[in-house]
Motif scaffolding. Structure first.
Motif, PDB file in Angstrom:
ATOM      1  N   MET A   1       2.909 -15.257  -9.463  1.00 20.14           N
ATOM      2  CA  MET A   1       1.827 -14.292  -9.633  1.00 20.14           C
ATOM      3  C   MET A   1       2.359 -13.048 -10.335  1.00 20.14           C
ATOM      4  O   MET A   1       3.576 -12.843 -10.419  1.00 20.14           O
ATOM      5  CB  MET A   1       1.207 -13.902  -8.284  1.00 20.14           C
TER       6      MET A   1
ATOM      7  N   GLU B   1      -1.319  -8.853  -8.966  1.00 21.46           N
ATOM      8  CA  GLU B   1      -1.888  -9.826  -8.022  1.00 21.46           C
ATOM      9  C   GLU B   1      -1.228  -9.714  -6.656  1.00 21.46           C
ATOM     10  O   GLU B   1      -1.888  -9.828  -5.616  1.00 21.46           O
ATOM     11  CB  GLU B   1      -1.730 -11.242  -8.576  1.00 21.46           C
ATOM     12  N   TYR B   2       0.090  -9.471  -6.666  1.00 16.99           N
ATOM     13  CA  TYR B   2       0.819  -9.313  -5.409  1.00 16.99           C
ATOM     14  C   TYR B   2       0.344  -8.054  -4.678  1.00 16.99           C
ATOM     15  O   TYR B   2       0.186  -8.047  -3.458  1.00 16.99           O
ATOM     16  CB  TYR B   2       2.319  -9.236  -5.676  1.00 16.99           C
ATOM     17  N   ARG B   3       0.084  -7.003  -5.440  1.00 16.33           N
ATOM     18  CA  ARG B   3      -0.425  -5.760  -4.865  1.00 16.33           C
ATOM     19  C   ARG B   3      -1.758  -6.004  -4.153  1.00 16.33           C
ATOM     20  O   ARG B   3      -1.976  -5.536  -3.028  1.00 16.33           O
ATOM     21  CB  ARG B   3      -0.594  -4.723  -5.969  1.00 16.33           C
ATOM     22  N   GLU B   4      -2.656  -6.718  -4.802  1.00 14.47           N
ATOM     23  CA  GLU B   4      -3.950  -7.014  -4.197  1.00 14.47           C
ATOM     24  C   GLU B   4      -3.799  -7.886  -2.951  1.00 14.47           C
ATOM     25  O   GLU B   4      -4.510  -7.697  -1.956  1.00 14.47           O
ATOM     26  CB  GLU B   4      -4.861  -7.705  -5.223  1.00 14.47           C
ATOM     27  N   LYS B   5      -2.861  -8.823  -3.019  1.00 10.13           N
ATOM     28  CA  LYS B   5      -2.602  -9.688  -1.864  1.00 10.13           C
ATOM     29  C   LYS B   5      -2.117  -8.859  -0.680  1.00 10.13           C
ATOM     30  O   LYS B   5      -2.541  -9.081   0.472  1.00 10.13           O
ATOM     31  CB  LYS B   5      -1.559 -10.747  -2.229  1.00 10.13           C
ATOM     32  N   MET B   6      -1.227  -7.904  -0.936  1.00  8.36           N
ATOM     33  CA  MET B   6      -0.713  -7.048   0.128  1.00  8.36           C
ATOM     34  C   MET B   6      -1.821  -6.181   0.722  1.00  8.36           C
ATOM     35  O   MET B   6      -1.888  -5.977   1.936  1.00  8.36           O
ATOM     36  CB  MET B   6       0.422  -6.168  -0.408  1.00  8.36           C
ATOM     37  N   LYS B   7      -2.690  -5.667  -0.136  1.00  8.58           N
ATOM     38  CA  LYS B   7      -3.828  -4.869   0.343  1.00  8.58           C
ATOM     39  C   LYS B   7      -4.706  -5.688   1.274  1.00  8.58           C
ATOM     40  O   LYS B   7      -5.112  -5.237   2.349  1.00  8.58           O
ATOM     41  CB  LYS B   7      -4.662  -4.380  -0.844  1.00  8.58           C
ATOM     42  N   GLU B   8      -5.017  -6.918   0.847  1.00  8.50           N
ATOM     43  CA  GLU B   8      -5.927  -7.778   1.602  1.00  8.50           C
ATOM     44  C   GLU B   8      -5.326  -8.226   2.934  1.00  8.50           C
ATOM     45  O   GLU B   8      -6.046  -8.444   3.908  1.00  8.50           O
ATOM     46  CB  GLU B   8      -6.293  -9.003   0.766  1.00  8.50           C
ATOM     47  N   SER B   9      -4.012  -8.364   2.964  1.00  8.98           N
ATOM     48  CA  SER B   9      -3.365  -8.890   4.168  1.00  8.98           C
ATOM     49  C   SER B   9      -2.889  -7.794   5.124  1.00  8.98           C
ATOM     50  O   SER B   9      -2.360  -8.089   6.197  1.00  8.98           O
ATOM     51  CB  SER B   9      -2.165  -9.766   3.782  1.00  8.98           C
TER      52      SER B   9
ATOM     53  N   GLU C   1      -1.551  -8.112   8.969  1.00  7.54           N
ATOM     54  CA  GLU C   1      -0.143  -7.780   9.228  1.00  7.54           C
ATOM     55  C   GLU C   1      -0.026  -6.841  10.425  1.00  7.54           C
ATOM     56  O   GLU C   1       0.804  -7.039  11.322  1.00  7.54           O
ATOM     57  CB  GLU C   1       0.473  -7.137   7.986  1.00  7.54           C
TER      58      GLU C   1
END
Length: 235
Positions: free
Chosen positions: A145, A149-157, A161
């Motif tokens: 990715m 995309e990784y930034r958005e994934k971290m935001k969503e998770s 977490e």
């Protein structure tokens, strides 16, 4: 020769006891290393000391425990034995850019360049160049990715977490977590005052410049009104 090799091993043992000394030692061998390069566990880092001049590491790089950085290749000896032909190799350049995270037990092989703002996942084997602003994983490592995309994934998770961390403490200790047990999330709940600034400045923040973390803390806004609010909304 044996005495010299022994002295070299003793030096490495001494220098791997301290991160700053380890970086200074690598530089003395000819490696080019920038500012704020953080080896999480120098003793468990496999660095190609004999090929140090072929290795260049930029600024703001975190290299986790168990990482191997290998700038040589002796596989040519198989051809020599099989065909009675010699195709020797020397050192192969390894370039690691700025703001790079190299995950635990990953391997960086010769003749590769890792760009800026790159994450290399744990246990990855990097055999080809890695482009800027990307996340790589696997054997061999492939781009999975972009950094965006990784930034958005971290935001969503993020909420999951937090919830998982709170539940882990509740399950193990049969109580709600204390503030000091959740300081990884301090930016989210601490009020912006002098006492909080002192707390943030005392955190380890692995691989990060503490002064920058404090500056970011001062200029950001907490998502929760208090630690109690943070726990209540995520337990």
């Amino acid at each position: 020769m044996r005495v010299r090799n022994m002295l070299g091993k003793i030096k490495r043992v001494i220098f791997t006891c301290n991160r700053e000394k380890f970086v200074a030692y690598l530089k003395s061998l000819g490696a080019e290393i920038g500012e704020n390069v953080y080896f999480v566990n120098p003793r468990k880092t496999r660095f190609d000391y004999n090929r140090a001049p072929f290795i260049k590491i930029g600024n703001e790089v975190v290299i986790c425990s168990g990482v191997s950085i290998i700038a040589h290749d002796y596989s040519w000896t198989v051809l020599m034995k099989a065909y009675d032909e010699v195709y020797p190799t020397g050192g192969g350049q390894i370039i690691i850019g700025n703001n790079v995270f190299i995950g635990e037990n990953s391997t960086i092989l010769r003749n590769v360049s890792i760009g800026d703002n790159v994450i290399i996942a744990a246990n990855a084997v990097v055999t080809k160049n890695c482009e800027n602003n990307s996340v790589y994983a696997g054997v061999p490592a492939k781009k999975i990715m972009s950094l965006d995309e990784y930034r958005e994934k971290m935001k969503e998770s993020l909420k999951d977490e937090i919830h998982n961390n709170i539940q882990s403490i509740m399950n193990r200790k049969k109580r709600l977590p204390k503030q000091e047990e959740m300081m990884n999330f301090s930016f989210l709940f601490l009020p912006r005052n002098e006492e909080s600034i002192q707390l943030v400045s005392k955190q380890s923040w692995i691989g990060c410049d503490k002064s920058k973390m404090v500056s970011l803390f001062k200029t950001s806004t907490p998502l929760y009104s208090s630690f109690e609010d943070f726990v209540e909304n995520n337990k």
